[in-house]
Design a protein around this motif. Sequence first.
Motif, mmCIF file in Angstrom:
data_model
loop_
_atom_site.group_PDB
_atom_site.id
_atom_site.type_symbol
_atom_site.label_atom_id
_atom_site.label_comp_id
_atom_site.label_asym_id
_atom_site.label_seq_id
_atom_site.Cartn_x
_atom_site.Cartn_y
_atom_site.Cartn_z
ATOM 1 N N ARG A 119 -1.055 -0.547 5.486
ATOM 2 C CA ARG A 119 -1.576 -0.176 4.031
ATOM 3 C C ARG A 119 -1.080 -1.090 3.036
ATOM 4 N NH1 ARG A 119 -5.841 3.207 4.429
ATOM 5 N NH2 ARG A 119 -5.232 4.323 2.638
ATOM 6 N N VAL A 120 -1.681 -0.961 1.898
ATOM 7 C CA VAL A 120 -1.147 -1.751 0.770
ATOM 8 C C VAL A 120 -0.936 -0.977 -0.279
ATOM 9 C CG1 VAL A 120 -1.714 -3.927 -0.762
ATOM 10 C CG2 VAL A 120 -2.353 -3.856 1.581
ATOM 11 N N PRO A 121 0.067 -1.053 -1.315
ATOM 12 C CA PRO A 121 0.245 -0.171 -2.361
ATOM 13 C C PRO A 121 -0.526 -0.972 -3.542
ATOM 14 C CG PRO A 121 2.398 -1.431 -2.004
ATOM 15 C CD PRO A 121 1.300 -1.775 -0.746
ATOM 16 N N GLY A 122 -0.929 -0.071 -4.307
ATOM 17 C CA GLY A 122 -1.765 -0.535 -5.414
ATOM 18 C C GLY A 122 -1.633 0.163 -6.731
ATOM 19 N N ILE A 123 -2.370 -0.126 -7.701
ATOM 20 C CA ILE A 123 -2.153 0.506 -8.856
ATOM 21 C C ILE A 123 -3.603 0.239 -9.473
ATOM 22 C CG2 ILE A 123 -1.377 -1.247 -10.300
ATOM 23 C CD1 ILE A 123 0.144 0.907 -12.051
ATOM 24 N N VAL A 124 -4.291 1.225 -10.432
ATOM 25 C CA VAL A 124 -5.419 1.407 -11.150
ATOM 26 C C VAL A 124 -4.987 1.901 -12.387
ATOM 27 C CG1 VAL A 124 -7.916 2.157 -11.277
ATOM 28 C CG2 VAL A 124 -6.835 2.140 -9.136
ATOM 29 N N TYR A 125 -5.446 0.887 -13.411
ATOM 30 C CA TYR A 125 -5.091 1.505 -14.935
ATOM 31 C C TYR A 125 -6.347 1.267 -15.830
ATOM 32 C CZ TYR A 125 -4.314 -3.675 -15.213
ATOM 33 O OH TYR A 125 -4.484 -5.032 -15.154
ATOM 34 N N GLY A 126 -6.316 1.432 -17.175
ATOM 35 C CA GLY A 126 -7.164 1.433 -18.030
ATOM 36 C C GLY A 126 -7.596 2.618 -18.495
ATOM 37 N N SER A 127 -8.618 3.014 -18.915
ATOM 38 C CA SER A 127 -8.703 4.191 -19.618
ATOM 39 C C SER A 127 -8.472 5.475 -18.616
ATOM 40 C CB SER A 127 -10.444 4.519 -20.004
ATOM 41 O OG SER A 127 -11.357 4.386 -18.797
ATOM 42 N N GLY A 128 -8.022 6.419 -18.964
ATOM 43 C CA GLY A 128 -7.518 7.602 -18.105
ATOM 44 C C GLY A 128 -6.145 7.539 -17.669
ATOM 45 N N ASP A 129 -5.810 8.043 -16.840
ATOM 46 C CA ASP A 129 -4.271 8.063 -16.336
ATOM 47 C C ASP A 129 -4.246 6.991 -15.285
ATOM 48 O OD1 ASP A 129 -3.588 10.430 -17.645
ATOM 49 O OD2 ASP A 129 -4.379 11.822 -15.970
ATOM 50 N N VAL A 130 -2.994 6.336 -15.222
ATOM 51 C CA VAL A 130 -2.683 5.456 -14.120
ATOM 52 C C VAL A 130 -2.587 6.010 -12.722
ATOM 53 C CG1 VAL A 130 -0.988 3.911 -13.106
ATOM 54 C CG2 VAL A 130 -1.402 4.028 -15.719
ATOM 55 N N ALA A 131 -3.191 5.337 -11.769
ATOM 56 C CA ALA A 131 -3.341 6.090 -10.644
ATOM 57 C C ALA A 131 -2.453 5.189 -9.393
ATOM 58 C CB ALA A 131 -4.850 6.266 -10.098
ATOM 59 N N MET A 132 -1.587 5.615 -8.593
ATOM 60 C CA MET A 132 -0.993 4.820 -7.710
ATOM 61 C C MET A 132 -1.595 5.175 -6.453
ATOM 62 S SD MET A 132 1.408 3.825 -9.903
ATOM 63 C CE MET A 132 2.761 3.111 -8.890
ATOM 64 N N ILE A 133 -2.227 3.926 -5.781
ATOM 65 C CA ILE A 133 -3.087 4.137 -4.804
ATOM 66 C C ILE A 133 -2.569 3.434 -3.657
ATOM 67 C CG2 ILE A 133 -4.807 4.411 -6.334
ATOM 68 C CD1 ILE A 133 -5.721 1.254 -5.436
ATOM 69 N N GLU A 134 -3.247 3.472 -2.366
ATOM 70 C CA GLU A 134 -2.974 2.760 -1.340
ATOM 71 C C GLU A 134 -4.198 2.470 -0.551
ATOM 72 O OE1 GLU A 134 -1.853 5.298 2.430
ATOM 73 O OE2 GLU A 134 -0.641 6.228 0.825
ATOM 74 N N LEU A 135 -4.188 1.110 0.115
ATOM 75 C CA LEU A 135 -5.661 0.668 0.748
ATOM 76 C C LEU A 135 -5.238 0.298 2.019
ATOM 77 C CD1 LEU A 135 -5.061 -0.622 -2.378
ATOM 78 C CD2 LEU A 135 -7.729 -0.727 -2.061
ATOM 79 N N ASP A 136 -6.170 0.091 2.857
ATOM 80 C CA ASP A 136 -6.086 -0.542 4.046
ATOM 81 C C ASP A 136 -6.113 -2.010 4.111
ATOM 82 O OD1 ASP A 136 -6.675 -0.256 7.449
ATOM 83 O OD2 ASP A 136 -7.935 -1.849 6.682
ATOM 84 N N HIS A 137 -5.093 -2.569 4.906
ATOM 85 C CA HIS A 137 -4.564 -3.966 4.402
ATOM 86 C C HIS A 137 -5.703 -4.820 5.232
ATOM 87 C CE1 HIS A 137 -2.822 -7.904 5.694
ATOM 88 N NE2 HIS A 137 -2.280 -7.641 4.493
ATOM 89 N N ASN A 138 -6.092 -4.618 6.284
ATOM 90 C CA ASN A 138 -7.053 -5.768 6.907
ATOM 91 C C ASN A 138 -8.418 -5.498 6.276
ATOM 92 O OD1 ASN A 138 -5.284 -6.319 8.920
ATOM 93 N ND2 ASN A 138 -6.040 -4.921 10.161
ATOM 94 N N ASP A 139 -8.656 -4.441 5.605
ATOM 95 C CA ASP A 139 -10.133 -4.668 4.984
ATOM 96 C C ASP A 139 -9.906 -5.068 3.319
ATOM 97 O OD1 ASP A 139 -12.826 -3.387 4.382
ATOM 98 O OD2 ASP A 139 -11.677 -2.350 2.814
ATOM 99 N N LEU A 140 -8.886 -4.989 2.849
ATOM 100 C CA LEU A 140 -8.499 -5.609 1.574
ATOM 101 C C LEU A 140 -8.286 -7.210 1.819
ATOM 102 C CD1 LEU A 140 -7.918 -5.408 -1.390
ATOM 103 C CD2 LEU A 140 -5.640 -4.973 -0.750
ATOM 104 N N TYR A 141 -7.588 -7.366 2.996
ATOM 105 C CA TYR A 141 -7.159 -8.853 3.044
ATOM 106 C C TYR A 141 -8.630 -9.713 3.220
ATOM 107 C CZ TYR A 141 -5.853 -13.041 5.474
ATOM 108 O OH TYR A 141 -5.532 -14.442 5.882
#
Length: 213
Positions: free
Chosen positions: A26-48
Motif C-alpha cells: 500500500r502507499v500512504p497519501g494525503i488529500v488537502y484543499g477545501s474541507g478537512d485534510v484526509a490521510m489516505i492509502e492506495l494500492d501500490h501496483n495500481d498507483l504505480y
Amino acid sequence: MTIEINATIRKAQGTGASRRLRNSGRVPGIVYGSGDVAMIELDHNDLYYKLRDEAFHASLLTLNLDGKKESVLLRDFVMHPFRQQVQHIDFQRVDATHKMHKKVPLHFLNEEIAPGVKTGGGKISHVMTELDITCLPKDLPTFIEVDLGKLELGHSVHVSDLKLPKGVEIAAHGTHTAEAVVVTVQVPRGTVEAAAEATAEAAAAPAAKEAKK
C-alpha cells in the motif's frame, strides 16, 4: 477520458505505520484543499502504473475515497531512491468554480518535416517540455500541441506563438514570459565549425599565393 483511483482512509499514522503500509503493498497519501485534510492509502501496483501514464499527471482525477467520489489533482509524489516503489503521494481537491494553476506537457508535432530539419540539416532543441497554465478545472488540457511543420533553420517557437485551448491562459506567476523560447532549430555544431574553417581557408588563400611568388 475520466481517470479514477480508489483509496481508503488511513487510520494508522507515523513513520512506523507508513513503513508497514508500504511493506504490505500500500502507499500512504494525503488529500488537502477545501474541507478537512484526509490521510489516505492506495494500492501500490495500481498507483504505480497510473503514474506511468502522462495523462495522470495533467488531468482532473476522480478519487473514490471509501465510496465517496471527489475531483482532485495530483500535486506531488515521492519515489524510492533506487526501487520502483512509490513512497508517498499528494492530491489536492478541486473547486469547479475557481481557476487553478497546473503544469501540462507539451507535445511536439511534425519535427521530421520542419524545413529547418528536412532541408536545412538542423537539429531540434527543446527548451521547454511543459507549460505553466491557469484555467477552470473543466478546461484543463492533458497536453498542449506545438506544431513545428513550418519551423526554419535558426528560428524558434516562443510561448506567445502557442495556440492555447479555449479557457486556458499562461500562468501569470509562472516561469515563462510571452517571449520565452519553447523550441528552436539549431545549426549542428560541426556544420558551423566546418563553415568557419572554410571561410578561414578562403581568406588565407590569396596571402599564400603571394608568398609563393
